[in-house]
Scaffold this active site. Sequence first.
Site, PDB file in Angstrom:
ATOM      1  CE  LYS A 157      53.294  -2.254  -0.896  1.00 51.00           C
ATOM      2  NZ  LYS A 157      54.574  -3.345  -1.960  1.00 51.00           N
ATOM      3  CG  ASP A 187      39.611 -13.794  -9.023  1.00 46.89           C
ATOM      4  OD1 ASP A 187      38.605 -13.453  -8.230  1.00 46.89           O
ATOM      5  OD2 ASP A 187      38.742 -13.013  -9.805  1.00 46.89           O
ATOM      6  CE1 TYR A 237      37.396  -4.210  -3.353  1.00 47.52           C
ATOM      7  CE2 TYR A 237      35.179  -3.799  -4.180  1.00 47.52           C
ATOM      8  CZ  TYR A 237      36.622  -4.126  -4.695  1.00 47.52           C
ATOM      9  OH  TYR A 237      37.365  -5.194  -5.414  1.00 47.52           O
ATOM     10  CG  ASP A 273      55.419  -6.257  -2.766  1.00 40.83           C
ATOM     11  OD1 ASP A 273      54.714  -6.483  -1.353  1.00 40.83           O
ATOM     12  OD2 ASP A 273      55.855  -6.090  -3.082  1.00 40.83           O
ATOM     13  CG  ASP A 279      38.433  -8.029  -5.576  1.00 41.48           C
ATOM     14  OD1 ASP A 279      37.545  -9.198  -5.735  1.00 41.48           O
ATOM     15  OD2 ASP A 279      38.379  -7.499  -6.809  1.00 41.48           O
TER      16      ASP A 279
END
Length: 331
Positions: A171, A232, A126, A204, A228
């Site tokens: 990750k 959701d 970002y 993941d 982000d």
Amino acid sequence: MAKYRIALIEGDGIGHEVIPAARRVLDAAGFDAEYVDAQAGYEYFLDHGTSTPQATYDAVENTHATLFGAATSPTDKPDGFKGAIRHLRQKYGLYANVRPTKTRPVPGAYENVDLVLVRENTQGLYVEQERRYGDTAIADTVITKDASLAIGKFAANLAMQRRRKLSVVHKANVLPVTQGLFLNTIMDEVGAMDGLNVSTMIVDNAAMQLVRNPQQFDVLVMTNMFGDILSDLAAGLVGGLGIAASGNIGDKFGIFESVHGSAPDIAGQGVANPTATVLAAVLMLQHLGETEIAGRIDVAVNKILAEGPRTRDLGGTASTEEFTKALIAYL
Ligand code: ATP
């Protein structure tokens, strides 16, 4: 004189509908505040060439907290446009994006979910540093030790006030330099914190675990883009974007908002669900220490979500106005 001054930024689209609704609910609950209306967002940019005017900075800086409606993020960004909420997060160092995800009495929600996703809010992908060389495009991701430390401590402290369980999502197996710095900084700082159960999880796997067994989580911390996406996903577990709220918190300022965007497909129709913004107001009240009023609004929201009237996104037929009136009547 009112006890608090609160900045209200409606922003774009349904922000013009959900912020006035949330304000009426705050009034009905007896929150003693004077409001400062401020502007920001894509609509403001189209008219004025900037997404955030000076008056809005003044409003944020001279109030106790800010409640933000919604901002449009156009896919084809015009030259010079910077999304208002992303800009405010960076300008005010609002490094922690806190997204509580709790089962509410709505159709299709998983049972007994009660977790908080903590998203690093100022860096990662970002930083919006992208460039293109012919047919190759590159985006920078920025991770610093200081920011990782700040978000790690924030998440650990939050977990200590809850069920004392922290999952560090990363990750680092593929990105050992950037994700590795994030992970190792947090583990070095809070990995052995007394009384805190800290584990690590690759992102993941975290996505799958959130779908298969979200009840295992208490507090999760992660970098910006992962947060982000997973927030959701988490919102989807408990009823969707219409009821998901978040706080952007820094050392000096707090801006509270719904997780959803400006919903251009339903804007102006009077059918938006204001619950996410009302629950963002609840987070704001908790942040200000007004826990009694926050608790009352939270109970009222659950009551109306359970018994109706419900808005369309939750399978009902109620308008924004009908839902808001029912909430106010109960309060
Ligand atoms: P933006 O560009 O502002 O991000 P978007 O449409 O890409 O807009 P959202 O605004 O988050 O993203 O909307 C995603 C979907 O969820 C849309 O179909 C929208 O109508 C629906 N939605 C979002 N918020 C609400 C809400 N408060 N009440 C009802 N439906 C909502």
